[in-house]
Design a protein around this motif. Sequence first.
Motif, short mmCIF file in Angstrom:
data_model
loop_
_atom_site.label_atom_id
_atom_site.label_comp_id
_atom_site.label_asym_id
_atom_site.label_seq_id
_atom_site.Cartn_x
_atom_site.Cartn_y
_atom_site.Cartn_z
N GLU A 136 63.45 -41.44 -15.02
CA GLU A 136 64.07 -40.34 -14.28
C GLU A 136 63.04 -39.25 -13.93
N HIS A 147 72.67 -50.26 -24.87
CA HIS A 147 71.43 -49.60 -24.47
C HIS A 147 71.56 -48.08 -24.45
N ALA A 148 72.76 -47.58 -24.21
CA ALA A 148 72.94 -46.13 -24.14
C ALA A 148 72.77 -45.47 -25.50
N ALA A 199 64.68 -44.56 -20.07
CA ALA A 199 65.49 -44.02 -18.97
C ALA A 199 65.04 -42.61 -18.60
N SER A 225 62.96 -50.89 -17.20
CA SER A 225 64.21 -50.13 -17.04
C SER A 225 65.38 -51.06 -16.73
N GLU A 226 65.15 -52.03 -15.87
CA GLU A 226 66.21 -53.00 -15.54
C GLU A 226 66.55 -53.85 -16.76
N VAL A 286 66.24 -52.96 -19.87
CA VAL A 286 66.95 -52.08 -20.80
C VAL A 286 68.42 -51.98 -20.43
N LYS A 287 68.71 -51.80 -19.14
CA LYS A 287 70.10 -51.69 -18.69
C LYS A 287 70.91 -52.93 -19.03
N ALA A 288 70.25 -54.07 -19.10
CA ALA A 288 70.95 -55.33 -19.38
C ALA A 288 71.23 -55.52 -20.87
N GLN A 289 70.68 -54.67 -21.71
CA GLN A 289 70.86 -54.82 -23.16
C GLN A 289 72.19 -54.20 -23.60
N TYR A 344 65.49 -46.90 -25.85
CA TYR A 344 65.95 -47.19 -24.48
C TYR A 344 66.22 -45.90 -23.71
#
Length: 144
Positions: A97, A83-84, A93, A74-75, A77-80, A89
């Motif tokens: 969740e 990613h949203a 998330a 997850s971390e 993915v957030k750095a890519q 990805y």
Amino acid sequence: MTDAALTKMWTDGLLAWKAFALAPQQLWQSINSGWSFGNVIINDRNSGSPQTEQAILAEASYGRQIGKLLDAVSELVKAQPHHASNPAYAEIAKLKEQIDTVKNEAATRSVLQFCRDLDSLRLTNPKLFATTVTFLQNWLNSAA
């Protein structure tokens, strides 16, 4: 009746009964040939080292292992970048969740049970209740 006659009667009776028994007369199976975790069976057919897997699970359950991996992924993915907008990805998330929601609900149930236990302690052992409350107040003050 002689001892020999009595022994023959019992032996003959047991042999006759044995012929009608529903269970197998001989059982051949290895002891602890495999082990299970939930509905997953670990044995020498699906694991190179079932004993090693069992030792690892004694230290960290599959859930704990997967949870740590999910947190790390997850971390990452957030750095890519973007990613949203990436569906894969977004699935990571969403899974994180959902799992966090289950964990939070379980923690809430535990806290509520703890409150019920405290109330029971208040009624059954007021002195221990007071000591526990003081401990909790000190702990909460130090955690704040």
